[in-house]
Enzyme design. Structure first.
Site, mmCIF file in Angstrom:
data_model
loop_
_atom_site.group_PDB
_atom_site.id
_atom_site.type_symbol
_atom_site.label_atom_id
_atom_site.label_comp_id
_atom_site.label_asym_id
_atom_site.label_seq_id
_atom_site.Cartn_x
_atom_site.Cartn_y
_atom_site.Cartn_z
ATOM 1 N N TRP A 142 -14.502 5.111 93.852
ATOM 2 C CA TRP A 142 -15.857 5.045 93.293
ATOM 3 C C TRP A 142 -16.651 6.291 93.618
ATOM 4 O O TRP A 142 -17.380 6.795 92.758
ATOM 5 C CB TRP A 142 -16.564 3.764 93.741
ATOM 6 C CG TRP A 142 -15.880 2.577 93.137
ATOM 7 C CD1 TRP A 142 -15.127 1.630 93.770
ATOM 8 C CD2 TRP A 142 -15.803 2.250 91.734
ATOM 9 N NE1 TRP A 142 -14.598 0.743 92.868
ATOM 10 C CE2 TRP A 142 -14.998 1.095 91.615
ATOM 11 C CE3 TRP A 142 -16.318 2.828 90.579
ATOM 12 C CZ2 TRP A 142 -14.712 0.518 90.372
ATOM 13 C CZ3 TRP A 142 -16.034 2.236 89.339
ATOM 14 C CH2 TRP A 142 -15.243 1.104 89.254
ATOM 15 N N ASP A 202 -24.293 4.288 97.114
ATOM 16 C CA ASP A 202 -23.760 3.256 96.221
ATOM 17 C C ASP A 202 -23.333 2.099 97.124
ATOM 18 O O ASP A 202 -22.336 2.185 97.839
ATOM 19 C CB ASP A 202 -22.564 3.824 95.445
ATOM 20 C CG ASP A 202 -21.863 2.772 94.588
ATOM 21 O OD1 ASP A 202 -22.284 1.590 94.614
ATOM 22 O OD2 ASP A 202 -20.892 3.134 93.891
ATOM 23 N N LYS A 222 -21.241 -8.618 92.548
ATOM 24 C CA LYS A 222 -20.482 -8.945 93.749
ATOM 25 C C LYS A 222 -21.340 -9.795 94.686
ATOM 26 O O LYS A 222 -21.048 -10.966 94.908
ATOM 27 C CB LYS A 222 -19.995 -7.674 94.433
ATOM 28 C CG LYS A 222 -19.040 -6.868 93.531
ATOM 29 C CD LYS A 222 -19.189 -5.418 93.752
ATOM 30 C CE LYS A 222 -18.567 -4.532 92.695
ATOM 31 N NZ LYS A 222 -17.236 -4.842 92.233
HETATM 32 N N1 PMP Z 1 -19.337 1.468 92.643
HETATM 33 C C1 PMP Z 1 -18.643 0.553 93.329
HETATM 34 C C2 PMP Z 1 -18.561 0.659 94.820
HETATM 35 C C3 PMP Z 1 -17.985 -0.480 92.659
HETATM 36 O O1 PMP Z 1 -17.281 -1.394 93.328
HETATM 37 C C4 PMP Z 1 -18.079 -0.560 91.241
HETATM 38 C C5 PMP Z 1 -17.453 -1.670 90.440
HETATM 39 N N2 PMP Z 1 -16.407 -2.333 90.983
HETATM 40 C C6 PMP Z 1 -18.811 0.424 90.581
HETATM 41 C C7 PMP Z 1 -19.434 1.416 91.305
HETATM 42 C C8 PMP Z 1 -18.947 0.418 89.102
HETATM 43 O O2 PMP Z 1 -19.759 -0.629 88.739
HETATM 44 P P1 PMP Z 1 -20.030 -1.091 87.248
HETATM 45 O O3 PMP Z 1 -18.760 -1.647 86.738
HETATM 46 O O4 PMP Z 1 -21.119 -2.098 87.428
HETATM 47 O O5 PMP Z 1 -20.477 0.103 86.496
#
Ligand code: PMP
Length: 361
Positions: free
Chosen positions: A102, A172, A196
């Site tokens: 991520w 994040d 989550k």
């Molecule tokens: N950052 C993290 C730490 C994540 O776990 C996720 C999704 N699993 C995201 C960003 C991306 O999120 P989204 O699918 O809501 O764009």
């Protein structure tokens, strides 16, 4: 009806009392003869809902008054762009700490807008730890420092808050927001996709220090500028009303758990239960992450022989344990044990794991 123990990484399990309450209110919210989903966001009723949700989040996280709370859409992924668009503020470079998929994705988007300095990367060690403060090569002239404080796929969680001096720290927190006590004032901006620990997908929460907004990169879409969202109470356009309402029910539930401090104790117990099971399995199960940096929320583990993976998944599902397949980039299994997962669910998993290892070891 049989509900499974759901270990999905997101969208993820929600607390059962919250689902019951939403079901009860689905056809007739508070005697209005309609569900919350069917109601205009421009009604005093919904305005009351969103105000209460914000107040509860502020209380739960101890958000200082000089921070704006924004309820947005586009997922955490859109924030990978919104962060540089709003926080570069005339500068052309930003620091990124890379500890997994991520944070790598966040770097990819930031590169469209600025020069990215990789302040640290743990890629050479397969993203199995969080770099320590002394390993961070921070640029005092950077517009901001970005960190993913819990990497959902690798299961790496920062055990400390990076010290960045006067440079704004952006985090994040998608996969561990509200799971542990934090000091919001140490961050300039926190963002998280809701699916989550906050509620259903469709909502993204941004918590940002108000002095940092209002100077976006020129020429960007209005919806990517935090300021008009803040000025319009997250109702610049139609907000994700149902997801906001659900987040409100979850915040109420969280307060019943003793707030963030209360749920943190549960999360510590759950994580200990699962990591102990892995570590005491005589090598049958393995988690590669440095012990101090292991995530309390996302626990990846491999089996001694990957030929057993499909059997493990089939048998665990039959035992009422769902969604344990690991992310394809890591392989093996992953148990996501967010706030709503009760200790009993983790115990059911570890009992199954011990039994499975005894039969297949
Ligand atoms: N950052 C993290 C730490 C994540 O776990 C996720 C999704 N699993 C995201 C960003 C991306 O999120 P989204 O699918 O809501 O764009």
């Amino acid at each position: 009806m049989t509900r499974v123990h759901n270990f999905s990484a997101g969208p993820a399990a929600l607390p059962e009392p919250v689902l019951h309450r939403a079901a009860e209110e689905m056809l007739d919210w508070h005697g209005r003869g309609m569900s919350i989903m069917e109601m205009s966001h421009r009604t005093p009723d919904f305005e009351g809902v969103i105000a209460a949700v914000e107040a509860d989040l502020r209380e739960l996280m101890g958000i200082p008054a000089n921070y704006k709370v924004l309820f947005l859409q586009g997922g955490a992924t859109l924030q990978f762009s919104a962060v540089p668009i709003n926080l570069l503020r005339g500068k052309q470079k930003a620091d990124y700490i890379v500890t997994g998929s991520w944070s790598e994705k966040a770097v990819g988007e930031a590169k469209r807008f600025c020069n990215v300095n990789i302040a640290a990367s743990t890629e050479a060690d397969n993203f199995t730890y969080a770099p320590t403060q002394s390993e961070l090569k921070l640029d005092p002239e950077a517009a901001y420092v970005h960190v993913c404080t819990n990497e959902t796929i690798m299961g790496v969680e920062f055990p400390y808050v990076p010290e960045t001096g006067n440079v704004p720290l952006v985090a994040d927190m998608s996969s561990h927001i509200l799971s542990r006590e934090i000091d919001v004032s140490k961050y300039a901006l926190i963002y998280a996709g809701a699916q989550k620990n906050i509620g259903p997908v469709g909502l993204t929460v941004v918590i940002v220090r108000e002095d940092l907004i209002g100077q976006p990169l020129p020429g960007m879409p209005t919806l990517l500028d935090y300021k008009p969202h803040a000025d319009n109470g997250s109702m610049l356009n139609t907000p994700p009303t149902f997801a906001i309402y659900m987040a409100g029910l979850i915040f109420q539930w969280l307060k019943d758990q003793g707030g963030v401090a209360g749920i943190e104790q549960q999360n510590i117990a759950k994580a200990k239960c699962l990591y102990d099971c892995i570590d005491n399995s005589g090598g049958f199960y393995r988690n590669p992450v440095r012990v101090s940096d292991r995530s309390r929320m996302n626990v990846p583990f491999t089996l001694v022989d990957d030929k057993l993976d499909s059997v493990f998944l089939k048998e665990s599902l039959a035992a009422g344990l769902s969604s344990l397949k690991g992310h394809k980039s890591v392989g093996g299994m992953r148990a996501s044990i967010y706030n709503p997962m009760p200790l009993a669910g983790v115990e059911a998993l570890t009992n199954f794991m011990r039994d499975f290892a005894a039969r297949h070891g």
